[in-house]
Scaffold this motif. Structure first.
Motif, PDB file in Angstrom:
ATOM      1  N   ARG A   1       0.876  -1.176   0.000  1.00  0.00           N
ATOM      2  CA  ARG A   1       0.000   0.000   0.000  1.00  0.00           C
ATOM      3  C   ARG A   1       0.907   1.217   0.000  1.00  0.00           C
ATOM      4  NH1 ARG A   1       0.918   1.298   4.977  1.00  0.00           N
ATOM      5  NH2 ARG A   1       1.364  -0.372   6.443  1.00  0.00           N
ATOM      6  N   THR A   2       0.332   2.384  -0.294  1.00  0.00           N
ATOM      7  CA  THR A   2       1.138   3.607  -0.397  1.00  0.00           C
ATOM      8  C   THR A   2       1.960   3.830   0.869  1.00  0.00           C
ATOM      9  OG1 THR A   2      -0.609   4.554  -1.752  1.00  0.00           O
ATOM     10  CG2 THR A   2       1.022   6.079  -0.889  1.00  0.00           C
ATOM     11  N   GLY A   3       3.230   4.092   0.686  1.00  0.00           N
ATOM     12  CA  GLY A   3       4.094   4.382   1.830  1.00  0.00           C
ATOM     13  C   GLY A   3       4.660   3.157   2.515  1.00  0.00           C
ATOM     14  N   ALA A   4       4.339   1.972   1.994  1.00  0.00           N
ATOM     15  CA  ALA A   4       4.767   0.740   2.671  1.00  0.00           C
ATOM     16  C   ALA A   4       6.185   0.325   2.300  1.00  0.00           C
ATOM     17  CB  ALA A   4       3.803  -0.390   2.358  1.00  0.00           C
ATOM     18  N   GLY A   5       6.808   1.040   1.374  1.00  0.00           N
ATOM     19  CA  GLY A   5       8.157   0.656   0.949  1.00  0.00           C
ATOM     20  C   GLY A   5       8.157   0.267  -0.514  1.00  0.00           C
ATOM     21  N   ASP A   6       9.164  -0.477  -0.920  1.00  0.00           N
ATOM     22  CA  ASP A   6       9.261  -0.895  -2.322  1.00  0.00           C
ATOM     23  C   ASP A   6       8.182  -1.928  -2.632  1.00  0.00           C
ATOM     24  OD1 ASP A   6      11.405   0.759  -2.667  1.00  0.00           O
ATOM     25  OD2 ASP A   6      12.912  -0.814  -2.513  1.00  0.00           O
ATOM     26  N   ALA A   7       7.656  -1.830  -3.858  1.00  0.00           N
ATOM     27  CA  ALA A   7       6.590  -2.742  -4.272  1.00  0.00           C
ATOM     28  C   ALA A   7       7.114  -3.734  -5.297  1.00  0.00           C
ATOM     29  CB  ALA A   7       5.435  -1.948  -4.872  1.00  0.00           C
ATOM     30  N   TYR A   8       6.592  -4.948  -5.236  1.00  0.00           N
ATOM     31  CA  TYR A   8       6.923  -5.972  -6.220  1.00  0.00           C
ATOM     32  C   TYR A   8       5.631  -6.449  -6.854  1.00  0.00           C
ATOM     33  CZ  TYR A   8       8.320 -10.509  -8.145  1.00  0.00           C
ATOM     34  OH  TYR A   8       8.525 -11.584  -8.964  1.00  0.00           O
ATOM     35  N   PHE A   9       5.537  -6.257  -8.193  1.00  0.00           N
ATOM     36  CA  PHE A   9       4.319  -6.649  -8.903  1.00  0.00           C
ATOM     37  C   PHE A   9       4.413  -8.125  -9.245  1.00  0.00           C
ATOM     38  CE2 PHE A   9       2.333  -2.509  -9.432  1.00  0.00           C
ATOM     39  CZ  PHE A   9       3.385  -1.677  -9.090  1.00  0.00           C
ATOM     40  N   ALA A  10       3.951  -8.939  -8.322  1.00  0.00           N
ATOM     41  CA  ALA A  10       4.022 -10.386  -8.486  1.00  0.00           C
ATOM     42  C   ALA A  10       2.728 -10.897  -9.102  1.00  0.00           C
ATOM     43  CB  ALA A  10       4.237 -11.046  -7.122  1.00  0.00           C
ATOM     44  N   GLY A  11       2.767 -12.141  -9.590  1.00  0.00           N
ATOM     45  CA  GLY A  11       1.563 -12.728 -10.154  1.00  0.00           C
ATOM     46  C   GLY A  11       0.456 -12.813  -9.128  1.00  0.00           C
ATOM     47  N   ARG A  12       0.831 -12.875  -7.872  1.00  0.00           N
ATOM     48  CA  ARG A  12      -0.157 -13.019  -6.804  1.00  0.00           C
ATOM     49  C   ARG A  12      -0.519 -11.681  -6.171  1.00  0.00           C
ATOM     50  NH1 ARG A  12       4.941 -14.533  -5.544  1.00  0.00           N
ATOM     51  NH2 ARG A  12       5.786 -14.164  -3.481  1.00  0.00           N
ATOM     52  N   GLY A  13      -0.245 -10.574  -6.871  1.00  0.00           N
ATOM     53  CA  GLY A  13      -0.620  -9.259  -6.358  1.00  0.00           C
ATOM     54  C   GLY A  13       0.611  -8.402  -6.134  1.00  0.00           C
ATOM     55  N   VAL A  14       0.383  -7.187  -5.662  1.00  0.00           N
ATOM     56  CA  VAL A  14       1.491  -6.274  -5.399  1.00  0.00           C
ATOM     57  C   VAL A  14       1.937  -6.462  -3.953  1.00  0.00           C
ATOM     58  CG1 VAL A  14       2.289  -3.893  -5.538  1.00  0.00           C
ATOM     59  CG2 VAL A  14       0.458  -4.666  -7.038  1.00  0.00           C
ATOM     60  N   LEU A  15       3.195  -6.804  -3.789  1.00  0.00           N
ATOM     61  CA  LEU A  15       3.703  -7.146  -2.459  1.00  0.00           C
ATOM     62  C   LEU A  15       4.739  -6.132  -1.979  1.00  0.00           C
ATOM     63  CD1 LEU A  15       4.303 -10.953  -3.124  1.00  0.00           C
ATOM     64  CD2 LEU A  15       2.304  -9.885  -2.017  1.00  0.00           C
ATOM     65  N   VAL A  16       4.859  -6.006  -0.667  1.00  0.00           N
ATOM     66  CA  VAL A  16       5.912  -5.180  -0.076  1.00  0.00           C
ATOM     67  C   VAL A  16       7.217  -5.967  -0.089  1.00  0.00           C
ATOM     68  CG1 VAL A  16       6.679  -3.926   1.978  1.00  0.00           C
ATOM     69  CG2 VAL A  16       4.237  -4.138   1.494  1.00  0.00           C
ATOM     70  N   VAL A  17       8.275  -5.334  -0.563  1.00  0.00           N
ATOM     71  CA  VAL A  17       9.594  -5.963  -0.520  1.00  0.00           C
ATOM     72  C   VAL A  17      10.210  -5.686   0.851  1.00  0.00           C
ATOM     73  CG1 VAL A  17      11.878  -6.091  -1.578  1.00  0.00           C
ATOM     74  CG2 VAL A  17       9.876  -5.553  -2.983  1.00  0.00           C
ATOM     75  N   PRO A  18      10.498  -6.724   1.627  1.00  0.00           N
ATOM     76  CA  PRO A  18      11.092  -6.499   2.950  1.00  0.00           C
ATOM     77  C   PRO A  18      12.378  -5.684   2.833  1.00  0.00           C
ATOM     78  CG  PRO A  18      10.444  -8.787   2.708  1.00  0.00           C
ATOM     79  CD  PRO A  18      10.298  -8.149   1.359  1.00  0.00           C
ATOM     80  N   GLU A  19      12.558  -4.770   3.751  1.00  0.00           N
ATOM     81  CA  GLU A  19      13.718  -3.876   3.706  1.00  0.00           C
ATOM     82  C   GLU A  19      14.888  -4.518   4.441  1.00  0.00           C
ATOM     83  OE1 GLU A  19      14.847   0.738   4.751  1.00  0.00           O
ATOM     84  OE2 GLU A  19      12.764   0.086   4.918  1.00  0.00           O
ATOM     85  N   LEU A  20      15.933  -4.831   3.682  1.00  0.00           N
ATOM     86  CA  LEU A  20      17.104  -5.468   4.279  1.00  0.00           C
ATOM     87  C   LEU A  20      18.002  -4.421   4.910  1.00  0.00           C
ATOM     88  CD1 LEU A  20      18.086  -8.001   1.457  1.00  0.00           C
ATOM     89  CD2 LEU A  20      16.417  -8.274   3.293  1.00  0.00           C
ATOM     90  N   GLY A  21      18.694  -4.842   5.975  1.00  0.00           N
ATOM     91  CA  GLY A  21      19.639  -3.937   6.628  1.00  0.00           C
ATOM     92  C   GLY A  21      19.356  -3.817   8.103  1.00  0.00           C
ATOM     93  N   GLY A  22      20.395  -3.522   8.859  1.00  0.00           N
ATOM     94  CA  GLY A  22      20.235  -3.340  10.300  1.00  0.00           C
ATOM     95  C   GLY A  22      20.360  -4.642  11.058  1.00  0.00           C
ATOM     96  N   PRO A  23      20.438  -4.536  12.389  1.00  0.00           N
ATOM     97  CA  PRO A  23      20.765  -5.694  13.225  1.00  0.00           C
ATOM     98  C   PRO A  23      19.583  -6.600  13.587  1.00  0.00           C
ATOM     99  CG  PRO A  23      20.719  -3.719  14.559  1.00  0.00           C
ATOM    100  CD  PRO A  23      20.434  -3.276  13.152  1.00  0.00           C
ATOM    101  N   ASP A  24      18.420  -6.379  12.949  1.00  0.00           N
ATOM    102  CA  ASP A  24      17.285  -7.287  13.143  1.00  0.00           C
ATOM    103  C   ASP A  24      16.930  -7.924  11.797  1.00  0.00           C
ATOM    104  OD1 ASP A  24      16.976  -6.542  15.860  1.00  0.00           O
ATOM    105  OD2 ASP A  24      15.853  -4.776  15.228  1.00  0.00           O
ATOM    106  N   ASP A  25      16.324  -9.106  11.839  1.00  0.00           N
ATOM    107  CA  ASP A  25      15.986  -9.732  10.562  1.00  0.00           C
ATOM    108  C   ASP A  25      14.766  -9.038   9.958  1.00  0.00           C
ATOM    109  OD1 ASP A  25      13.599 -11.685   9.955  1.00  0.00           O
ATOM    110  OD2 ASP A  25      13.950 -11.857  12.100  1.00  0.00           O
ATOM    111  N   PRO A  26      14.706  -8.953   8.629  1.00  0.00           N
ATOM    112  CA  PRO A  26      13.665  -8.163   7.965  1.00  0.00           C
ATOM    113  C   PRO A  26      12.298  -8.849   7.912  1.00  0.00           C
ATOM    114  CG  PRO A  26      15.165  -9.082   6.351  1.00  0.00           C
ATOM    115  CD  PRO A  26      15.719  -9.454   7.685  1.00  0.00           C
ATOM    116  N   TYR A  27      12.199 -10.086   8.356  1.00  0.00           N
ATOM    117  CA  TYR A  27      10.930 -10.807   8.272  1.00  0.00           C
ATOM    118  C   TYR A  27      10.214 -10.874   9.621  1.00  0.00           C
ATOM    119  CZ  TYR A  27      12.618 -11.981   3.699  1.00  0.00           C
ATOM    120  OH  TYR A  27      13.073 -11.873   2.413  1.00  0.00           O
ATOM    121  N   PHE A  28      10.895 -11.362  10.613  1.00  0.00           N
ATOM    122  CA  PHE A  28      10.269 -11.541  11.927  1.00  0.00           C
ATOM    123  C   PHE A  28      10.674 -10.461  12.924  1.00  0.00           C
ATOM    124  CE2 PHE A  28      10.380 -15.590   9.794  1.00  0.00           C
ATOM    125  CZ  PHE A  28       9.130 -16.134  10.044  1.00  0.00           C
ATOM    126  N   GLY A  29      11.644  -9.622  12.529  1.00  0.00           N
ATOM    127  CA  GLY A  29      12.091  -8.558  13.423  1.00  0.00           C
ATOM    128  C   GLY A  29      12.907  -9.076  14.594  1.00  0.00           C
TER     129      GLY A  29
END
Ligand SMILES: [Zn+2]
Length: 175
Positions: A74-102
């Motif tokens: 959704r708007t402001g959620a970060g980078d978007a990936y236009f996948a076959g299954r819809g538009v998805l948020v691309v997890p933001e890599l970087g920093g000392p926590d994992d980008p999926y589960f935090g």
């Protein structure tokens, strides 16, 4: 100058190391693994495909398992990936926590008043080779900034070399 002192940037990006991310288990605080869900591991034409695929956290120590499902963009959620299954948020890599589960990364530690971190042993070894080198050479093929080009100045500073290498060595013992 010794050959061993030279190091050429292999040109990798952080996402190259994101397929296996070591984290602290939310249940036992031991070493757990965040990776693409086994059923969604193959068939991705681009890195962004598996980066936005369902992920799973597994702990070999206590058998804890957690699932991560891709989030609709959704708007402001970060980078978007236009996948076959819809538009998805691309997890933001970087920093000392994992980008999926935090979760806090397993390989993270205090260094030079900052936090030094790596996703896995291969990532840590790349940082080590780079920091150890006296002569650092740019990647052969130009493009967007590499993982090493994006490292913070304190990690690149010659004055911090010994402290950074010591911190990497301590993390290596954990990996
Ligand atoms: Zn556990």
């Amino acid at each position: 100058m010794e050959r061993a002192d030279r190091f050429r940037d292999p040109g990798v990006r952080l996402w190259h190391f994101a397929k296996e991310i070591l984290v602290r288990c939310p249940r036992c605080d031991g070493r757990a693994l965040v990776a693409v869900h086994p059923e969604h591991r193959d068939g991705h034409a681009y890195a962004v495909g598996w980066l936005t695929a369902p992920h799973r956290l597994t702990c070999a120590g206590c058998s804890y398992v957690a699932e991560w499902t891709p989030r609709p963009w959704r708007t402001g959620a970060g980078d978007a990936y236009f996948a076959g299954r819809g538009v998805l948020v691309v997890p933001e890599l970087g920093g000392p926590d994992d980008p999926y589960f935090g979760r806090p990364l397993w390989l993270r530690g205090a260094c030079c008043g900052r936090v030094l971190w790596a996703y896995n042993l291969a990532h840590l070894e790349l940082l080590e080779a780079y920091v150890r080198a006296r002569l650092r050479e740019r990647p052969e093929s130009p493009g967007s900034q590499t993982l090493l080009e994006r490292l913070p100045a304190w990690m690149k500073a010659a004055a911090n070399r010994d402290e950074v290498l010591a911190a990497i060595g301590a993390l290596r013992d954990l990996a």
